[in-house]
Design a protein around this motif. Sequence first.
Motif, PDB file in Angstrom:
ATOM      1  N   ARG A  43       0.731  -1.174   0.070  1.00  6.11           N
ATOM      2  CA  ARG A  43      -0.044   0.062   0.094  1.00  6.11           C
ATOM      3  C   ARG A  43       0.696   1.392   0.137  1.00  6.11           C
ATOM      4  NH1 ARG A  43      -1.930   2.374   4.835  1.00  6.11           N
ATOM      5  NH2 ARG A  43      -1.012   1.576   6.746  1.00  6.11           N
ATOM      6  N   ILE A  44       2.076   1.210  -0.434  1.00  2.00           N
ATOM      7  CA  ILE A  44       2.960   2.391  -0.623  1.00  2.00           C
ATOM      8  C   ILE A  44       2.985   2.846  -2.044  1.00  2.00           C
ATOM      9  CG2 ILE A  44       5.135   1.284  -0.575  1.00  2.00           C
ATOM     10  CD1 ILE A  44       6.145   3.467   1.393  1.00  2.00           C
ATOM     11  N   ILE A  45       3.521   3.904  -2.337  1.00  6.79           N
ATOM     12  CA  ILE A  45       3.639   4.304  -3.661  1.00  6.79           C
ATOM     13  C   ILE A  45       4.795   5.201  -3.622  1.00  6.79           C
ATOM     14  CG2 ILE A  45       2.859   5.410  -5.940  1.00  6.79           C
ATOM     15  CD1 ILE A  45       0.043   4.641  -4.648  1.00  6.79           C
ATOM     16  N   GLY A  46       5.999   5.087  -4.429  1.00  9.92           N
ATOM     17  CA  GLY A  46       7.091   5.975  -4.231  1.00  9.92           C
ATOM     18  C   GLY A  46       7.034   7.041  -5.780  1.00  9.92           C
ATOM     19  N   ILE A  47       7.598   8.142  -5.220  1.00  7.93           N
ATOM     20  CA  ILE A  47       7.751   9.035  -6.377  1.00  7.93           C
ATOM     21  C   ILE A  47       9.298   9.298  -6.429  1.00  7.93           C
ATOM     22  CG2 ILE A  47       6.891  11.061  -7.292  1.00  7.93           C
ATOM     23  CD1 ILE A  47       4.449  10.751  -5.846  1.00  7.93           C
ATOM     24  N   PRO A  48       9.960   8.791  -7.567  1.00  5.82           N
ATOM     25  CA  PRO A  48      11.266   8.764  -7.701  1.00  5.82           C
ATOM     26  C   PRO A  48      11.698  10.219  -8.391  1.00  5.82           C
ATOM     27  CG  PRO A  48      10.661   7.139  -9.110  1.00  5.82           C
ATOM     28  CD  PRO A  48       9.395   7.762  -8.352  1.00  5.82           C
ATOM     29  N   PRO A  49      12.635  11.078  -8.334  1.00  4.36           N
ATOM     30  CA  PRO A  49      12.804  12.224  -8.864  1.00  4.36           C
ATOM     31  C   PRO A  49      13.668  12.152 -10.334  1.00  4.36           C
ATOM     32  CG  PRO A  49      14.554  11.582  -7.715  1.00  4.36           C
ATOM     33  CD  PRO A  49      13.855  10.352  -7.642  1.00  4.36           C
ATOM     34  N   ALA A  50      13.832  13.429 -10.966  1.00 10.27           N
ATOM     35  CA  ALA A  50      14.827  13.230 -11.835  1.00 10.27           C
ATOM     36  C   ALA A  50      15.996  13.647 -11.338  1.00 10.27           C
ATOM     37  CB  ALA A  50      14.510  14.572 -12.806  1.00 10.27           C
ATOM     38  N   GLY A  51      17.066  12.929 -11.792  1.00  4.71           N
ATOM     39  CA  GLY A  51      18.599  13.066 -10.832  1.00  4.71           C
ATOM     40  C   GLY A  51      19.092  11.803 -10.593  1.00  4.71           C
ATOM     41  N   CYS A  52      20.063  11.250  -9.997  1.00  9.19           N
ATOM     42  CA  CYS A  52      20.650  10.033  -9.632  1.00  9.19           C
ATOM     43  C   CYS A  52      19.717   9.086  -9.342  1.00  9.19           C
ATOM     44  CB  CYS A  52      21.723  10.236  -8.652  1.00  9.19           C
ATOM     45  SG  CYS A  52      23.422  10.960  -9.168  1.00  9.19           S
ATOM     46  N   ILE A  87       0.147   5.014   1.567  1.00  8.91           N
ATOM     47  CA  ILE A  87       1.187   5.912   1.850  1.00  8.91           C
ATOM     48  C   ILE A  87       2.098   6.124   0.613  1.00  8.91           C
ATOM     49  CG2 ILE A  87       3.447   5.654   3.225  1.00  8.91           C
ATOM     50  CD1 ILE A  87       0.904   5.602   5.058  1.00  8.91           C
ATOM     51  N   VAL A  88       2.112   7.545   0.590  1.00  9.89           N
ATOM     52  CA  VAL A  88       2.955   7.982  -0.445  1.00  9.89           C
ATOM     53  C   VAL A  88       4.134   8.839  -0.178  1.00  9.89           C
ATOM     54  CG1 VAL A  88       2.637   9.747  -2.448  1.00  9.89           C
ATOM     55  CG2 VAL A  88       0.805   8.420  -1.999  1.00  9.89           C
ATOM     56  N   PHE A  89       5.406   8.416  -0.723  1.00  8.01           N
ATOM     57  CA  PHE A  89       6.369   9.170  -0.625  1.00  8.01           C
ATOM     58  C   PHE A  89       7.205   9.913  -1.784  1.00  8.01           C
ATOM     59  CE2 PHE A  89      10.180   6.695  -1.262  1.00  8.01           C
ATOM     60  CZ  PHE A  89       9.605   5.286  -1.432  1.00  8.01           C
ATOM     61  N   THR A  90       7.814  10.796  -1.621  1.00  8.94           N
ATOM     62  CA  THR A  90       8.622  11.364  -2.642  1.00  8.94           C
ATOM     63  C   THR A  90      10.157  11.038  -2.506  1.00  8.94           C
ATOM     64  OG1 THR A  90       9.035  13.787  -2.066  1.00  8.94           O
ATOM     65  CG2 THR A  90       7.215  13.184  -3.408  1.00  8.94           C
ATOM     66  N   TYR A  91      11.020  10.906  -3.271  1.00  6.79           N
ATOM     67  CA  TYR A  91      12.244  10.828  -3.093  1.00  6.79           C
ATOM     68  C   TYR A  91      13.059  11.819  -3.884  1.00  6.79           C
ATOM     69  CZ  TYR A  91      16.722   8.128  -2.405  1.00  6.79           C
ATOM     70  OH  TYR A  91      18.012   7.635  -2.114  1.00  6.79           O
ATOM     71  N   GLN A  92      13.738  12.758  -3.213  1.00  7.51           N
ATOM     72  CA  GLN A  92      14.193  13.924  -4.148  1.00  7.51           C
ATOM     73  C   GLN A  92      15.457  14.375  -3.497  1.00  7.51           C
ATOM     74  OE1 GLN A  92      10.164  16.039  -3.347  1.00  7.51           O
ATOM     75  NE2 GLN A  92      10.937  16.926  -5.109  1.00  7.51           N
ATOM     76  N   GLY A  93      16.115  14.634  -4.712  1.00  7.87           N
ATOM     77  CA  GLY A  93      17.670  15.496  -4.274  1.00  7.87           C
ATOM     78  C   GLY A  93      17.759  16.886  -3.785  1.00  7.87           C
ATOM     79  N   ASN A 114      -0.724  15.297   3.118  1.00  9.08           N
ATOM     80  CA  ASN A 114      -0.421  14.390   4.213  1.00  9.08           C
ATOM     81  C   ASN A 114       0.702  13.193   3.239  1.00  9.08           C
ATOM     82  OD1 ASN A 114      -0.165  12.656   6.538  1.00  9.08           O
ATOM     83  ND2 ASN A 114      -2.142  11.435   5.731  1.00  9.08           N
ATOM     84  N   PHE A 115       1.463  13.630   2.996  1.00  8.69           N
ATOM     85  CA  PHE A 115       2.696  12.643   2.393  1.00  8.69           C
ATOM     86  C   PHE A 115       4.168  12.779   2.776  1.00  8.69           C
ATOM     87  CE2 PHE A 115       2.873  16.094  -0.771  1.00  8.69           C
ATOM     88  CZ  PHE A 115       4.138  16.284  -0.700  1.00  8.69           C
ATOM     89  N   SER A 116       5.083  11.841   2.691  1.00 10.03           N
ATOM     90  CA  SER A 116       6.548  12.061   3.376  1.00 10.03           C
ATOM     91  C   SER A 116       7.381  12.117   2.169  1.00 10.03           C
ATOM     92  CB  SER A 116       6.690  10.847   3.979  1.00 10.03           C
ATOM     93  OG  SER A 116       5.674  10.542   4.820  1.00 10.03           O
ATOM     94  N   THR A 117       8.508  13.193   2.508  1.00 14.62           N
ATOM     95  CA  THR A 117       9.610  13.436   1.448  1.00 14.62           C
ATOM     96  C   THR A 117      10.793  13.066   2.098  1.00 14.62           C
ATOM     97  OG1 THR A 117       8.242  15.236   0.161  1.00 14.62           O
ATOM     98  CG2 THR A 117      10.710  15.178   0.309  1.00 14.62           C
ATOM     99  N   ILE A 118      11.523  12.108   1.156  1.00 18.63           N
ATOM    100  CA  ILE A 118      12.935  11.966   1.666  1.00 18.63           C
ATOM    101  C   ILE A 118      13.803  12.826   0.619  1.00 18.63           C
ATOM    102  CG2 ILE A 118      14.732   9.903   1.776  1.00 18.63           C
ATOM    103  CD1 ILE A 118      12.088   8.816   3.161  1.00 18.63           C
ATOM    104  N   PHE A 119      14.507  13.682   1.361  1.00 21.03           N
ATOM    105  CA  PHE A 119      15.361  14.602   0.589  1.00 21.03           C
ATOM    106  C   PHE A 119      16.679  14.359   1.080  1.00 21.03           C
ATOM    107  CE2 PHE A 119      16.635  19.521   1.708  1.00 21.03           C
ATOM    108  CZ  PHE A 119      17.455  19.377   0.772  1.00 21.03           C
ATOM    109  N   VAL A 120      17.319  14.042  -0.178  1.00 21.85           N
ATOM    110  CA  VAL A 120      18.775  13.468  -0.274  1.00 21.85           C
ATOM    111  C   VAL A 120      19.553  14.904  -0.556  1.00 21.85           C
ATOM    112  CG1 VAL A 120      20.544  11.847  -0.971  1.00 21.85           C
ATOM    113  CG2 VAL A 120      18.014  11.515  -0.826  1.00 21.85           C
ATOM    114  N   ASN A 121      20.371  15.129   0.504  1.00 21.90           N
ATOM    115  CA  ASN A 121      21.106  16.563   0.278  1.00 21.90           C
ATOM    116  C   ASN A 121      22.670  16.213   0.237  1.00 21.90           C
ATOM    117  OD1 ASN A 121      22.506  18.920   0.469  1.00 21.90           O
ATOM    118  ND2 ASN A 121      21.639  19.646   2.275  1.00 21.90           N
ATOM    119  N   ASN A 122      23.240  16.058  -1.095  1.00 18.38           N
ATOM    120  CA  ASN A 122      24.714  15.864  -1.080  1.00 18.38           C
ATOM    121  C   ASN A 122      25.522  17.255  -1.682  1.00 18.38           C
ATOM    122  OD1 ASN A 122      23.968  15.603  -3.780  1.00 18.38           O
ATOM    123  ND2 ASN A 122      24.233  13.605  -4.043  1.00 18.38           N
TER     124      ASN A 122
END
Lengths: 252, 178, 351
Positions: A43-52, A87-93, A114-122
């Motif tokens: 029941r989870i859906i991920g939203i990948p970004p443009a980027g690595c 459950i929806v999450f984005t994965y972003q740089g 009401n969603f979650s974001t994983i923000f990858v900071n490099n």
Amino acid sequence: MKKVFSRPKSLKKTPFHYCPGCGHSILHRIIGEVIDEMNLQERIIGIPPAGCAVLAYLYFDIDMGEASHGRGAALATGMKRALPDRIVFTYQGDGDIAAIGTAETIHAAARGENFSTIFVNNGVYGMTGGQMAPTTILGQTTTTSPGGRKQKRDGFPVNLSEMLAVAKGSAYIERTAVNSPANILKTKKAIAKAFRIQAEGYGFSLIEVLSPCPTNWKMEPIEACKWIDDVMAVHYPLGVLKDVTGDKRDAH
Amino acid sequence: MLIKTVFSGFGGQGVIMMGYLLAVACMYEEKNVTCLPSYGAEVRGGTANCTVVISTEEIASPVASEPEFAVLMNNPSLFRFQNQVQSGGTIFLNSSMIESRPVRGDLDIFEIPVNDLAKKFPGNKVANMIMLGAFIKKSDLVSLDAMARVLKDTFGNRNPAVLKSNRSALQLGYDYLE
Amino acid sequence: MRGNHALAEAAVRSGCRYYFGYPITPQNEVPEYMSERLSKLEDGVFIQAESEIASIHMVIGASMAGGRAMTSSSSPGISLKQEGISFLAALELPAVIVNMTRGSPGLGNIAPAQSDYFQATRGGGHGDYRTIVLGPNSCQELADLTYKAFDLADEYRTPVVILGDGMLGQMMEPVELPPEVQIKKLPHKDWTLTGAKGRPSRFIRSLLLDPFEEEEHNWKLMRKYERITKEEVSWETFFADDARLMVVAFGIAARIAKGAIKRMRDEGLKVGLIRPISLWPFPSKAIKELTKKVRHFFVFEMNMGQMLEDVKLALEGNGEVHFYGRPGGIILTPLEISRVISSYYYQKKLG
């Protein structure tokens, strides 16, 4: 024989393409572990970004829908509103979320989506070859900030998570890192908490993860991990920036 | 039958409302109708106009080349539309606000001092209804009954006082011209 | 009913539950209507987004989740949405995009125009793709074509553009509204992202790093567009049987042209009209077919000559084409356009 370590079942049996020492691989794995442990695979859906991490859908064995550069938060908004019980999450740089997608992200947080974001900071645009990012710190050399980022020429970096913590609709904002076993465990806990409070309907949650990019930083992996502690975390202090739940279950 | 009417005035004078009410009344009487409002960037002031085309057949163009009727609420409207009206057509003119008179001799002209007449009503906002009453009497495009029904359906679920004053303003305009 | 309201109500009746927009004149009645209408439905979602760009990506999200989603705007706003429209086409997602065109380029004005024909019918954003483009010419057609647009979008998994203009949106006409669709009875979609429950996980993407894979995807899209070109062309004719001059016009311009043609017919001029309803796919064959009987074509548009190119392509060098256009938001009266057309008619010694 008892198996003590194996691949999370929400990850496909595809080897990661990421560079040696890159934080994405670690982060993918711990997200996979959280999905397994919370039993979210169906029941989870991920939203990948443009980027690595654009190829994330090759690794995660969950439903995933690709967003264009910066638009993850808008796409997640549409999706989560249509499917409020998933459950929806984005994965972003950092370039994705803190430059081109700033408006989408801040407004999603302000609306309390009401969603979650994983923000990858490099601190760099990794996939395009290491250009200056909105989070590149002053003095840091990139292919478009030769001689180091200068305030006069390039301006200051953006502390997006602090900005999002001010937004009334954000529920939980934490900054972690994946440069040491202890920090990796904290990151995993933070992600689990973000997913849990999403399930409980608190609103927008975001985990910023300081992540090594040895290739573009032109460092050895160990050196890169150390640089996060010594330099990067000084500009981007680790810790909980906002938590409206008052929930101490994951305190660390 | 193909009849075109232009309503024109300042934004806020209720010209679009006049066109809308006429269009709905025609619809109630099973006629084909189009209602084309002009729209400006401002909500109040500026100029507004509204073209209503009524026909027993399917209406081709909602844009009128040479209207049969023009209902003009202010001076600029007179200058803009007086030469577009068909020969033999009719102008309804708000004589409270329009000082000039059309130079053409081939038109019927009715002068109604609608702003002065509207002063009797609380709030002084019904000049357009008085004009509409006069218009439907002389144009004979829709019946007073149909228009009364439209008013009831349009304003009935708001403040009853608004419906009442609009209804009696319509009647006053209708009775104003012989 | 006002055109913009007729369109919005028809969208809800065809099962649209997700509307994302951003204010711009002359289409504000659409988001205003949708905000009220959808907030009264249990499963309705309305968001006034922070930008046109965000709104089109919200459409992508809701469409991935399987919903019927729509956004609307006017010319400058549609330019901003082009990124998302290209993605919708590439990701093969259904969606309906409404453009109530205004005078342009740049900020232009808020008067009605047809100057976004190229943008709409050529795809509009980056890449090799098309969108279905429908050009209504009345409030009734705004309702009917919007209703149909959602079915076409689902059937072909492609974005559909309703190309109206400011005048059509503001105009009021009696409208017979289509019936409410039962959302549960709509055809099942086997590609949506809803969580991988009881089935393998899915992904929807447009990044295809391998050129051969990208080429195959382009071919796949092209085959779909060929199918659409075969199945979904629509047009109407008016006084075509004995015409010696055919006017070609779409949308509101065709409506004004009809008024002009009625006038010219009263004066004995043999003028007819062909009105493309689907602007892409364009009714090329129908126009070519006319050359068996008619040699002279008069293209009238509220722009500087955009559909004109499609008419010329359709005629493949047959017949003579004349163009008259008024851009910038100018509305001609039937009398004015009839004068231009009759003078051409007499010049060519047709009567």
